[in-house]
Design an enzyme around this catalytic site. Structure first.
Site, PDB file in Angstrom:
ATOM      1  N   SER A   1       0.862  -1.192   0.000  1.00 11.11           N
ATOM      2  CA  SER A   1       0.000   0.000   0.000  1.00 11.11           C
ATOM      3  C   SER A   1       0.891   1.232   0.000  1.00 11.11           C
ATOM      4  CB  SER A   1      -0.870   0.035   1.251  1.00 11.11           C
ATOM      5  OG  SER A   1      -1.481   1.312   1.403  1.00 11.11           O
TER       6      SER A   1
ATOM      7  N   TYR B   1      -1.682  -0.900  10.256  1.00  5.45           N
ATOM      8  CA  TYR B   1      -1.742  -1.153   8.808  1.00  5.45           C
ATOM      9  C   TYR B   1      -0.494  -0.582   8.130  1.00  5.45           C
ATOM     10  CZ  TYR B   1      -3.692  -1.162   4.037  1.00  5.45           C
ATOM     11  OH  TYR B   1      -3.917  -1.371   2.693  1.00  5.45           O
TER      12      TYR B   1
HETATM   13  P1  NDP Z   1     -11.198  -6.366  -0.025  1.00  9.55           P
HETATM   14  O1  NDP Z   1     -11.560  -6.340   1.411  1.00  9.55           O
HETATM   15  O2  NDP Z   1     -12.149  -5.843  -1.032  1.00  9.55           O
HETATM   16  O3  NDP Z   1     -10.773  -7.863  -0.430  1.00  9.55           O
HETATM   17  C1  NDP Z   1      -9.825  -8.525   0.356  1.00  9.55           C
HETATM   18  C2  NDP Z   1      -9.508  -9.863  -0.255  1.00  9.55           C
HETATM   19  O4  NDP Z   1      -8.535 -10.504   0.590  1.00  9.55           O
HETATM   20  C3  NDP Z   1     -10.718 -10.749  -0.307  1.00  9.55           C
HETATM   21  O5  NDP Z   1     -10.669 -11.584  -1.426  1.00  9.55           O
HETATM   22  C4  NDP Z   1     -10.576 -11.540   0.998  1.00  9.55           C
HETATM   23  O6  NDP Z   1     -11.165 -12.826   0.922  1.00  9.55           O
HETATM   24  C5  NDP Z   1      -9.079 -11.711   1.091  1.00  9.55           C
HETATM   25  N1  NDP Z   1      -8.689 -11.941   2.467  1.00  9.55           N
HETATM   26  C6  NDP Z   1      -8.679 -11.049   3.488  1.00  9.55           C
HETATM   27  N2  NDP Z   1      -8.333 -11.656   4.631  1.00  9.55           N
HETATM   28  C7  NDP Z   1      -8.143 -12.974   4.325  1.00  9.55           C
HETATM   29  C8  NDP Z   1      -7.792 -14.124   5.068  1.00  9.55           C
HETATM   30  N3  NDP Z   1      -7.562 -14.067   6.392  1.00  9.55           N
HETATM   31  N4  NDP Z   1      -7.670 -15.299   4.425  1.00  9.55           N
HETATM   32  C9  NDP Z   1      -7.898 -15.389   3.105  1.00  9.55           C
HETATM   33  N5  NDP Z   1      -8.253 -14.342   2.335  1.00  9.55           N
HETATM   34  C10 NDP Z   1      -8.380 -13.150   2.950  1.00  9.55           C
HETATM   35  O7  NDP Z   1      -9.797  -5.585  -0.113  1.00  9.55           O
HETATM   36  P2  NDP Z   1      -9.065  -4.881  -1.345  1.00  9.55           P
HETATM   37  O8  NDP Z   1      -9.323  -5.621  -2.601  1.00  9.55           O
HETATM   38  O9  NDP Z   1      -9.354  -3.455  -1.269  1.00  9.55           O
HETATM   39  O10 NDP Z   1      -7.551  -5.058  -0.876  1.00  9.55           O
HETATM   40  C11 NDP Z   1      -6.707  -6.069  -1.382  1.00  9.55           C
HETATM   41  C12 NDP Z   1      -5.277  -5.755  -0.983  1.00  9.55           C
HETATM   42  O11 NDP Z   1      -4.942  -4.466  -1.466  1.00  9.55           O
HETATM   43  C13 NDP Z   1      -5.035  -5.732   0.527  1.00  9.55           C
HETATM   44  O12 NDP Z   1      -3.767  -6.270   0.807  1.00  9.55           O
HETATM   45  C14 NDP Z   1      -5.094  -4.255   0.844  1.00  9.55           C
HETATM   46  O13 NDP Z   1      -4.354  -3.936   2.004  1.00  9.55           O
HETATM   47  C15 NDP Z   1      -4.464  -3.671  -0.410  1.00  9.55           C
HETATM   48  N6  NDP Z   1      -4.784  -2.270  -0.651  1.00  9.55           N
HETATM   49  C16 NDP Z   1      -6.074  -1.871  -0.911  1.00  9.55           C
HETATM   50  C17 NDP Z   1      -6.342  -0.541  -1.124  1.00  9.55           C
HETATM   51  C18 NDP Z   1      -7.714  -0.017  -1.400  1.00  9.55           C
HETATM   52  O14 NDP Z   1      -7.898   1.208  -1.363  1.00  9.55           O
HETATM   53  N7  NDP Z   1      -8.703  -0.854  -1.704  1.00  9.55           N
HETATM   54  C19 NDP Z   1      -5.277   0.475  -1.084  1.00  9.55           C
HETATM   55  C20 NDP Z   1      -3.963  -0.071  -0.824  1.00  9.55           C
HETATM   56  C21 NDP Z   1      -3.750  -1.384  -0.616  1.00  9.55           C
HETATM   57  P3  NDP Z   1     -12.473 -13.247   1.777  1.00  9.55           P
HETATM   58  O15 NDP Z   1     -13.477 -12.150   1.646  1.00  9.55           O
HETATM   59  O16 NDP Z   1     -12.875 -14.527   1.122  1.00  9.55           O
HETATM   60  O17 NDP Z   1     -11.988 -13.442   3.186  1.00  9.55           O
END
Ligand code: NDP
Length: 237
Positions: free
Chosen positions: A132, A146
């Site tokens: 991020s 975070y």
């Molecule tokens: P979402 O919450 O929309 O999606 C998160 C994804 O990660 C889901 O598919 C979820 O699966 C999976 N996930 C989370 N925790 C677990 C777990 N314990 N085990 C398995 N799968 C898990 O998040 P984003 O798409 O927004 O974010 C994705 C990545 O990008 C993250 O690392 C986030 O920190 C990073 N990011 C996002 C930003 C944003 O503005 N959106 C900005 C900067 C970085 P499930 O629902 O099945 O648990």
């Protein structure tokens, strides 16, 4: 277009948001894609059916489960670690168990998955971790855990690039700014504040992040490793 025809790809955390866009991108370009999910079984099954990929339940907070999933995936051409989440709140009030869970998902899982993948990865393999821009800049209170977790990935990439470089395996961090997902909806309450920090005043799209991941995974990026790649509309500039 089949730039990744037959390549074996594992995306940790692919059921929704940025991860789902990455799954779609690699599947569209001919890769054999598996992805993990945690809580979102229905979304995962739908995405698997839509893309012809394989969805497997693996909690990224469970170190041994993550290592086993990577090992059982066999030799991977490309590993993408996307699973991650943020906690918001007063650092003095937050539950230490929740903070430790964040560290397990956002830091420990990327490290152990990357090392495990490298054991079997062929020469020229690619490891890409979603960090991020908050690894570089944290302009608001309440998100120190975070920010810490995403900064930690930077040191990991610098170090593992040295370990894996002699085998032609690259490791890179993609650092998004605000991206329109369930975790950070473009019409959410923080929208105006976030856009005030940016030169391009909109949320990014998950597909834009997937495009950067695809480039890093492709043949043109073989000399790119141990580096952070920010895609944030100048949030961190
Ligand atoms: P979402 O919450 O929309 O999606 C998160 C994804 O990660 C889901 O598919 C979820 O699966 C999976 N996930 C989370 N925790 C677990 C777990 N314990 N085990 C398995 N799968 C898990 O998040 P984003 O798409 O927004 O974010 C994705 C990545 O990008 C993250 O690392 C986030 O920190 C990073 N990011 C996002 C930003 C944003 O503005 N959106 C900005 C900067 C970085 P499930 O629902 O099945 O648990």
């Amino acid at each position: 277009m089949a730039a990744f025809q037959g390549k074996s790809v594992l995306v940790l955390g692919g059921s929704r948001g940025i991860g789902a866009a990455i799954v779609r991108r690699f599947a569209t370009e001919g890769a054999v894609v598996a992805f993990t999910y945690g809580a979102s079984r229905e979304a995962a099954e739908q995405l698997a059916a839509e893309t012809g990929s394989t969805a497997v339940l693996t909690d990224s907070a469970d170190r041994d489960a993550v290592i086993a999933r990577v090992r059982e995936s066999g030799p991977l051409d490309i590993l993408v670690v996307n699973a991650g989440f943020a906690l918001f709140g007063d650092a003095l009030e937050q539950d230490p168990d929740e903070i430790d869970r964040l560290f397990r998902v956002n830091i420990h899982a990327p490290y152990h998955a990357s090392v495990e993948a490298a054991r079997q990865m062929p020469e020229g393999g690619r490891i890409i971790v979603i960090g991020s821009v908050n690894g570089d800049r944290m302009p608001v209170p309440g998100m120190a855990s975070y920010a810490l977790s995403k900064s930690a990935l930077q040191g990991m990439a610098r170090g593992l690039a040295r370990d894996f470089g002699p085998r032609g395996i690259t490791i890179n961090i993609v650092q998004p700014g605000p991206i329109d997902t369930d975790a950070n909806p473009a019409d959410g309450p923080m929208k105006e504040l976030m856009h005030s920090f940016m030169a391009i005043k909109r949320h990014g799209r998950p597909e834009e992040v997937a495009g950067m991941v695809a480039w890093l995974a492709g043949p043109e990026a073989g000399f790119v490793t141990g580096a952070m790649h920010t895609i944030d509309g100048a949030f961190g500039a």
